[in-house]
Design a protein around this motif. Structure first.
Motif, PDB file in Angstrom:
ATOM      1  N   UNK A 125       0.823  -1.208   0.000  1.00 33.55           N
ATOM      2  CA  UNK A 125       0.000   0.000   0.000  1.00 33.55           C
ATOM      3  C   UNK A 125       0.857   1.259   0.000  1.00 33.55           C
ATOM      4  N   UNK A 126       1.963   1.218   0.721  1.00 34.22           N
ATOM      5  CA  UNK A 126       2.833   2.395   0.800  1.00 34.22           C
ATOM      6  C   UNK A 126       3.461   2.731  -0.544  1.00 34.22           C
ATOM      7  N   UNK A 127       3.504   1.752  -1.451  1.00 32.49           N
ATOM      8  CA  UNK A 127       4.096   1.977  -2.766  1.00 32.49           C
ATOM      9  C   UNK A 127       3.070   2.461  -3.788  1.00 32.49           C
ATOM     10  N   UNK A 128       1.799   2.241  -3.500  1.00 28.51           N
ATOM     11  CA  UNK A 128       0.751   2.606  -4.454  1.00 28.51           C
ATOM     12  C   UNK A 128      -0.070   3.808  -4.009  1.00 28.51           C
ATOM     13  N   UNK A 129       0.139   4.246  -2.762  1.00 26.98           N
ATOM     14  CA  UNK A 129      -0.648   5.361  -2.252  1.00 26.98           C
ATOM     15  C   UNK A 129      -1.980   4.932  -1.683  1.00 26.98           C
ATOM     16  N   UNK A 130      -2.222   3.614  -1.589  1.00 31.37           N
ATOM     17  CA  UNK A 130      -3.454   3.116  -0.984  1.00 31.37           C
ATOM     18  C   UNK A 130      -3.331   3.151   0.537  1.00 31.37           C
ATOM     19  N   UNK A 131      -4.468   2.975   1.210  1.00 26.71           N
ATOM     20  CA  UNK A 131      -4.476   2.970   2.670  1.00 26.71           C
ATOM     21  C   UNK A 131      -4.712   1.565   3.204  1.00 26.71           C
ATOM     22  N   UNK A 132      -3.979   1.231   4.264  1.00 22.61           N
ATOM     23  CA  UNK A 132      -4.225  -0.001   4.994  1.00 22.61           C
ATOM     24  C   UNK A 132      -5.324   0.258   6.011  1.00 22.61           C
ATOM     25  N   UNK A 133      -6.199  -0.716   6.182  1.00 19.47           N
ATOM     26  CA  UNK A 133      -7.306  -0.587   7.126  1.00 19.47           C
ATOM     27  C   UNK A 133      -7.238  -1.719   8.135  1.00 19.47           C
ATOM     28  N   UNK A 134      -7.542  -1.399   9.380  1.00 20.65           N
ATOM     29  CA  UNK A 134      -7.451  -2.387  10.443  1.00 20.65           C
ATOM     30  C   UNK A 134      -8.583  -2.158  11.434  1.00 20.65           C
ATOM     31  N   UNK A 135      -9.347  -3.204  11.695  1.00 20.24           N
ATOM     32  CA  UNK A 135     -10.399  -3.156  12.712  1.00 20.24           C
ATOM     33  C   UNK A 135     -10.164  -4.301  13.679  1.00 20.24           C
ATOM     34  N   UNK A 136     -10.436  -4.069  14.950  1.00 23.34           N
ATOM     35  CA  UNK A 136     -10.232  -5.112  15.944  1.00 23.34           C
ATOM     36  C   UNK A 136     -11.575  -5.640  16.428  1.00 23.34           C
ATOM     37  N   UNK A 137     -11.506  -6.562  17.369  1.00 24.90           N
ATOM     38  CA  UNK A 137     -12.716  -7.156  17.925  1.00 24.90           C
ATOM     39  C   UNK A 137     -13.108  -6.473  19.229  1.00 24.90           C
TER      40      UNK A 137
END
Length: 300
Positions: A169-181
């Motif tokens: 993602x850091x190479x394409x400009x996309x965002x990483x998303x993270x959700x927890x429980x």
């Protein structure tokens, strides 16, 4: 990918392989800091030997080739079929936990990679499809996760969405998303994505081994394309370009947040609905063909 990253950091790795003579095992054997041993999740004794002396275990195993579902799966014993997901995703995980807990000194951390769909309701169309086509894979992954939570081990469960061989993602400009429980994420999930880079998942797996902020946590991870005119500049403030930016938001699992679920009833209902739809399609096609035949005969 995970083994390569750990070896690149000069971390000693014991790679478990059912067939140490395979091409993949040979590639791993050629790396520095990597030892390949023969082990099978269905063989508890082999696991005990393999994990001895390890401080953490990473399990990314999945059923390959995929076992297609059968109608008899609704009533037959899944453990009677060695290739059934139940024997890997549940019994295999139970064997691995036992091996980790019984070895001396015991393994300190277990990192397990499953899939984003594991957290879906059994009545979700995706869950029903997986039950019918993929031999209740979600059910057995859920049961395996429950076994991990019930153990005495520290753990991190990672549920990625659609792993792909693509740039980070850091190479394409996309965002990483993270959700927890955790309670703060009640009823929320990452937005629809186009999948996540295998390398991004590997980075998170490696971080989970030592990062205390990821202790006893279930992580739902995905990637979101950057905002453009094509997606109406959609964005999500929860995202980040690296895991380091969003890991501080992780909270541990809450007790009872994951419970056993009935997958049989939704699957049976889905099978009935599918049979009804196919029956309607068959009758419609039969009527159209009959009408076409009469028209052709009328022209002769």
């Amino acid at each position: 990918m995970v083994v390569k990253k750990l070896a690149a950091e000069k971390v000693p790795v014991v790679a478990m392989a059912r067939d140490p003579g395979s091409e993949a095992a040979a590639e791993l054997r050629g790396m520095d800091y990597v030892e390949v041993v023969k082990a099978d999740l269905r063989d508890r004794e082999s696991l005990t030997e393999a994990v001895r002396g390890c401080r953490a275990v990473i399990c990314t195993a999945a059923v390959k080739p995929m076992r297609f579902g059968k109608v008899s799966d609704l009533w037959s014993d899944p453990f009677s079929d060695p290739g059934h997901p139940a024997n890997l995703n549940l019994r295999g995980i139970q064997n691995l936990i036992s091996a980790c807990e019984e070895t001396s000194p015991p393994v300190q951390k277990l990192v397990r990679v499953t899939g984003l769909s594991v957290g879906l309701s059994p009545w979700s169309p995706i869950s029903i499809l997986f039950s019918l086509v993929n031999s209740f894979a979600n059910r057995w992954n859920r049961e395996g996760e429950l076994a991990i939570r019930a153990s005495s081990m520290d753990y991190t469960v990672i549920r990625p969405a659609g792993i792909k061989d693509c740039p980070k993602a850091s190479e394409t400009g996309d965002k990483l998303l993270l959700a927890t429980d955790a309670p703060e994420w009640e009823g929320q999930r990452p937005p629809a994505t186009t999948g996540i880079s295998r390398e991004d998942v590997a980075d998170l797996v490696c971080a989970s081994v030592d990062d205390k902020r990821l202790s006893k946590a279930t992580l739902r991870v995905s990637r979101m394309a950057r905002g453009t005119a094509r997606n109406f500049y959609r964005d999500d403030a929860r995202g980040g370009y690296t895991w380091d930016a969003i890991i501080p938001r992780v909270l541990p699992d809450r007790p009872g947040s994951l419970a056993p679920a009935d997958y049989d009833t939704p699957a049976a209902a889905g099978l009935v609905l599918l049979s009804f739809v196919l029956g309607c399609v068959y009758r419609l096609l039969s009527s159209l063909l009959s009408l076409l035949a009469r028209r052709v005969l009328a022209l002769l």
